[in-house]
Design a protein around this motif. Structure first.
Motif, PDB file in Angstrom:
ATOM      1  N   PHE A 208       2.073  -0.198  -3.217  1.00  0.00           N
ATOM      2  CA  PHE A 208       1.166   0.218  -2.149  1.00  0.00           C
ATOM      3  C   PHE A 208       1.829  -0.008  -0.784  1.00  0.00           C
ATOM      4  CE2 PHE A 208      -2.282  -0.603   0.830  1.00  0.00           C
ATOM      5  CZ  PHE A 208      -3.213   0.382   0.521  1.00  0.00           C
ATOM      6  N   GLN A 209       2.437  -1.179  -0.594  1.00  0.00           N
ATOM      7  CA  GLN A 209       3.085  -1.499   0.677  1.00  0.00           C
ATOM      8  C   GLN A 209       4.265  -0.567   0.959  1.00  0.00           C
ATOM      9  OE1 GLN A 209       4.057  -5.583  -0.154  1.00  0.00           O
ATOM     10  NE2 GLN A 209       2.129  -6.376   0.697  1.00  0.00           N
ATOM     11  N   LEU A 210       5.060  -0.286  -0.061  1.00  0.00           N
ATOM     12  CA  LEU A 210       6.219   0.589   0.113  1.00  0.00           C
ATOM     13  C   LEU A 210       5.798   1.995   0.529  1.00  0.00           C
ATOM     14  CD1 LEU A 210       8.338  -0.482  -2.999  1.00  0.00           C
ATOM     15  CD2 LEU A 210       8.894  -0.916  -0.595  1.00  0.00           C
ATOM     16  N   LEU A 211       4.731   2.505  -0.077  1.00  0.00           N
ATOM     17  CA  LEU A 211       4.271   3.859   0.248  1.00  0.00           C
ATOM     18  C   LEU A 211       3.721   3.939   1.667  1.00  0.00           C
ATOM     19  CD1 LEU A 211       2.557   4.931  -3.093  1.00  0.00           C
ATOM     20  CD2 LEU A 211       4.690   5.806  -2.131  1.00  0.00           C
ATOM     21  N   ARG A 212       2.969   2.930   2.070  1.00  0.00           N
ATOM     22  CA  ARG A 212       2.404   2.947   3.426  1.00  0.00           C
ATOM     23  C   ARG A 212       3.500   2.822   4.484  1.00  0.00           C
ATOM     24  NH1 ARG A 212      -3.744   0.916   4.214  1.00  0.00           N
ATOM     25  NH2 ARG A 212      -4.600   2.619   2.962  1.00  0.00           N
ATOM     26  N   ALA A 213       4.511   2.029   4.190  1.00  0.00           N
ATOM     27  CA  ALA A 213       5.632   1.919   5.125  1.00  0.00           C
ATOM     28  C   ALA A 213       6.379   3.249   5.225  1.00  0.00           C
ATOM     29  CB  ALA A 213       6.575   0.800   4.681  1.00  0.00           C
ATOM     30  N   LEU A 214       6.547   3.924   4.096  1.00  0.00           N
ATOM     31  CA  LEU A 214       7.195   5.239   4.110  1.00  0.00           C
ATOM     32  C   LEU A 214       6.364   6.239   4.903  1.00  0.00           C
ATOM     33  CD1 LEU A 214       9.348   7.254   3.079  1.00  0.00           C
ATOM     34  CD2 LEU A 214       7.900   7.608   1.063  1.00  0.00           C
ATOM     35  N   ALA A 215       5.044   6.219   4.721  1.00  0.00           N
ATOM     36  CA  ALA A 215       4.170   7.128   5.461  1.00  0.00           C
ATOM     37  C   ALA A 215       4.322   6.917   6.961  1.00  0.00           C
ATOM     38  CB  ALA A 215       2.722   6.909   5.040  1.00  0.00           C
ATOM     39  N   LEU A 216       4.380   5.671   7.398  1.00  0.00           N
ATOM     40  CA  LEU A 216       4.538   5.375   8.824  1.00  0.00           C
ATOM     41  C   LEU A 216       5.843   5.946   9.343  1.00  0.00           C
ATOM     42  CD1 LEU A 216       3.195   3.876  11.186  1.00  0.00           C
ATOM     43  CD2 LEU A 216       4.516   1.845  10.521  1.00  0.00           C
ATOM     44  N   ARG A 217       6.897   5.789   8.577  1.00  0.00           N
ATOM     45  CA  ARG A 217       8.201   6.320   9.001  1.00  0.00           C
ATOM     46  C   ARG A 217       8.224   7.844   8.987  1.00  0.00           C
ATOM     47  NH1 ARG A 217       9.824   2.248   5.355  1.00  0.00           N
ATOM     48  NH2 ARG A 217      10.621   3.754   3.831  1.00  0.00           N
ATOM     49  N   ALA A 218       7.349   8.450   8.168  1.00  0.00           N
ATOM     50  CA  ALA A 218       7.279   9.914   8.081  1.00  0.00           C
ATOM     51  C   ALA A 218       6.304  10.507   9.094  1.00  0.00           C
ATOM     52  CB  ALA A 218       6.875  10.330   6.670  1.00  0.00           C
ATOM     53  N   GLY A 219       5.686   9.666   9.905  1.00  0.00           N
ATOM     54  CA  GLY A 219       4.758  10.159  10.915  1.00  0.00           C
ATOM     55  C   GLY A 219       3.373  10.459  10.391  1.00  0.00           C
ATOM     56  N   ILE A 220       2.983   9.831   9.286  1.00  0.00           N
ATOM     57  CA  ILE A 220       1.659  10.016   8.683  1.00  0.00           C
ATOM     58  C   ILE A 220       0.893   8.711   8.805  1.00  0.00           C
ATOM     59  CG2 ILE A 220       0.415  10.573   6.550  1.00  0.00           C
ATOM     60  CD1 ILE A 220       2.930  12.086   5.644  1.00  0.00           C
ATOM     61  N   ALA A 221      -0.387   8.784   9.140  1.00  0.00           N
ATOM     62  CA  ALA A 221      -1.205   7.584   9.259  1.00  0.00           C
ATOM     63  C   ALA A 221      -1.177   6.805   7.946  1.00  0.00           C
ATOM     64  CB  ALA A 221      -2.637   7.957   9.623  1.00  0.00           C
ATOM     65  N   PRO A 222      -0.724   5.551   7.950  1.00  0.00           N
ATOM     66  CA  PRO A 222      -0.568   4.806   6.692  1.00  0.00           C
ATOM     67  C   PRO A 222      -1.848   4.679   5.885  1.00  0.00           C
ATOM     68  CG  PRO A 222       0.513   3.660   8.506  1.00  0.00           C
ATOM     69  CD  PRO A 222      -0.273   4.780   9.117  1.00  0.00           C
ATOM     70  N   GLU A 223      -3.008   4.608   6.571  1.00  0.00           N
ATOM     71  CA  GLU A 223      -4.260   4.434   5.836  1.00  0.00           C
ATOM     72  C   GLU A 223      -4.615   5.650   4.991  1.00  0.00           C
ATOM     73  OE1 GLU A 223      -5.286   5.711  10.089  1.00  0.00           O
ATOM     74  OE2 GLU A 223      -3.927   4.295   9.108  1.00  0.00           O
ATOM     75  N   ARG A 224      -3.922   6.758   5.192  1.00  0.00           N
ATOM     76  CA  ARG A 224      -4.189   7.962   4.402  1.00  0.00           C
ATOM     77  C   ARG A 224      -3.411   7.976   3.089  1.00  0.00           C
ATOM     78  NH1 ARG A 224      -2.571  12.990   7.132  1.00  0.00           N
ATOM     79  NH2 ARG A 224      -3.784  13.909   5.430  1.00  0.00           N
ATOM     80  N   ILE A 225      -2.516   7.004   2.898  1.00  0.00           N
ATOM     81  CA  ILE A 225      -1.610   7.033   1.756  1.00  0.00           C
ATOM     82  C   ILE A 225      -1.872   5.858   0.821  1.00  0.00           C
ATOM     83  CG2 ILE A 225       0.814   7.014   1.032  1.00  0.00           C
ATOM     84  CD1 ILE A 225       0.117   9.480   2.567  1.00  0.00           C
ATOM     85  N   SER A 226      -1.868   6.143  -0.449  1.00  0.00           N
ATOM     86  CA  SER A 226      -1.898   5.111  -1.492  1.00  0.00           C
ATOM     87  C   SER A 226      -1.391   5.763  -2.773  1.00  0.00           C
ATOM     88  CB  SER A 226      -3.321   4.567  -1.693  1.00  0.00           C
ATOM     89  OG  SER A 226      -4.116   5.527  -2.376  1.00  0.00           O
ATOM     90  N   PRO A 227      -1.040   4.967  -3.780  1.00  0.00           N
ATOM     91  CA  PRO A 227      -0.633   5.572  -5.053  1.00  0.00           C
ATOM     92  C   PRO A 227      -1.700   6.504  -5.620  1.00  0.00           C
ATOM     93  CG  PRO A 227      -0.034   3.261  -5.019  1.00  0.00           C
ATOM     94  CD  PRO A 227      -0.853   3.499  -3.796  1.00  0.00           C
ATOM     95  N   HIS A 228      -2.973   6.135  -5.480  1.00  0.00           N
ATOM     96  CA  HIS A 228      -4.028   6.961  -6.055  1.00  0.00           C
ATOM     97  C   HIS A 228      -4.213   8.251  -5.256  1.00  0.00           C
ATOM     98  CE1 HIS A 228      -6.622   6.646  -9.498  1.00  0.00           C
ATOM     99  NE2 HIS A 228      -7.625   7.185  -8.842  1.00  0.00           N
ATOM    100  N   VAL A 229      -3.951   8.217  -3.960  1.00  0.00           N
ATOM    101  CA  VAL A 229      -4.038   9.440  -3.167  1.00  0.00           C
ATOM    102  C   VAL A 229      -2.985  10.440  -3.634  1.00  0.00           C
ATOM    103  CG1 VAL A 229      -3.646  10.389  -0.856  1.00  0.00           C
ATOM    104  CG2 VAL A 229      -5.111   8.393  -1.140  1.00  0.00           C
ATOM    105  N   LEU A 230      -1.803   9.957  -3.985  1.00  0.00           N
ATOM    106  CA  LEU A 230      -0.759  10.850  -4.499  1.00  0.00           C
ATOM    107  C   LEU A 230      -1.143  11.402  -5.868  1.00  0.00           C
ATOM    108  CD1 LEU A 230       2.394   8.893  -3.346  1.00  0.00           C
ATOM    109  CD2 LEU A 230       1.683  11.148  -2.557  1.00  0.00           C
ATOM    110  N   ARG A 231      -1.824  10.605  -6.674  1.00  0.00           N
ATOM    111  CA  ARG A 231      -2.336  11.096  -7.964  1.00  0.00           C
ATOM    112  C   ARG A 231      -3.381  12.187  -7.727  1.00  0.00           C
ATOM    113  NH1 ARG A 231      -3.588   9.684 -13.489  1.00  0.00           N
ATOM    114  NH2 ARG A 231      -5.825   9.486 -13.881  1.00  0.00           N
TER     115      ARG A 231
END
Length: 300
Positions: A208-231
């Motif tokens: 979960f932490q790795l994905l949110r950090a990646l989202a921040l670096r990609a310019g996406i609000a981290p709260e929008r990202i989680s493993p289940h959101v990708l599912r």
């Protein structure tokens, strides 16, 4: 009973235990509670979201049903439990542009073949490309890696196994990761994604932490990202592409197709938005509304 007869997953057992222990703290020993005691839980749960109260009530109903079946009680006091109407929320969605931004950033970072970056790319490919749950992904054994057939054998909820497809992109990312990770003889060799610094596998929290950090670096609000959101994105985008609902149920590992049907609502919502945005009548009414607002006196 939940473990042996129903094959409930460890997370499910833990959630039931928490709910039952919480109720016991409020009304005393559950096995001896009278109907009036059970009715007091409605007030104790008043501040909870309807979905949380419904889950707790379900755990207690099953508990008292078990006691009656086993002959431990002659009555079932669970009729006094509240029955909140819990609406299943639509899953949070990621658009195709967001997915593209995530993968672009992950691929750029993995270009230098750094171990952590290549691992993250492989994790991302399997989450979005195969629709795995977080627990299924982090606990994948090394033996699950496909050799000839492009499938993973996944152990899902309740110990149920299913086969999920692995795309060519995911297989390429996995090959890069295994080259850096080492074979089955490497540290943490039992798991495809071993933990750093201890025996075992990568945790769900760390994923979960790795994905949110990646989202921040990609310019996406981290709260929008989680493993289940990708599912969810995997399922929604497959359905948009014309996938059959039964096939989607199999890929996601849902025991009941009613769970899979939530994605038809997501797709329906997208179609309604499309009609409102593109249909001539929708456009005309929107133009009339804008014109009326522009002609209104100041302050109206």
């Amino acid at each position: 009973m939940m473990a042996a007869e129903r094959g409930a997953a460890a997370n499910t057992l833990s959630a039931y235990r928490r709910d039952l222990c919480g109720a016991q703290e409020t009304i005393g020993p559950l096995a001896e509670a009278a109907r009036e005691d059970v009715a007091r839980l409605a007030a104790a749960w008043a501040a909870l979201a309807p979905s949380s109260a419904a889950r707790k009530a379900s755990a207690l109903r099953q508990f008292y049903g078990f006691l009656v079946d086993e002959g431990e009680r002659g009555d079932d006091p669970s009729a006094a439990l509240p029955r909140p109407r819990a609406r299943r929320p639509l899953p949070r969605l990621l658009g195709h542009d967001d997915i593209a931004a995530l993968f672009t950033r992950a691929e750029e970072e993995a270009a230098g073949n750094a171990r952590e970056a290549v691992r993250l790319l492989a994790l991302l490919e399997l989450l979005y490309g195969s629709g795995l749950r977080a627990t299924e992904l982090v606990s994948l054994p090394f033996s699950a890696v496909p050799r000839d057939a492009p499938f993973l054998t996944v152990t899902g909820k309740g110990g149920q196994q299913r086969m999920v497809p692995v795309s060519n992109r995911a297989r390429a990312a996995l090959s890069r990761w295994i080259a850096l990770r080492g074979g089955a003889e490497a540290v943490g060799g039992r798991f495809l994604f071993p933990s750093t610094g201890r025996d075992g596998h990568l945790t769900r929290v760390r994923l979960f932490q790795l994905l949110r950090a990646l989202a921040l670096r990609a310019g996406i609000a981290p709260e929008r990202i989680s493993p289940h959101v990708l599912r969810h994105a995997f399922a929604t985008h497959l359905l948009e592409g014309g996938a059959d609902l039964r096939v989607l149920q199999t890929l996601l590992g849902h025991a009941d197709i009613a769970t899979t049907q939530i994605y038809t609502h997501v797709d329906s919502a997208r179609l309604v938005a499309l009609v409102n945005a593109r249909h001539p009548l929708g456009q005309a009414r929107g133009a009339q509304a804008r014109a009326a607002l522009a002609a209104a006196p100041p302050g109206v």
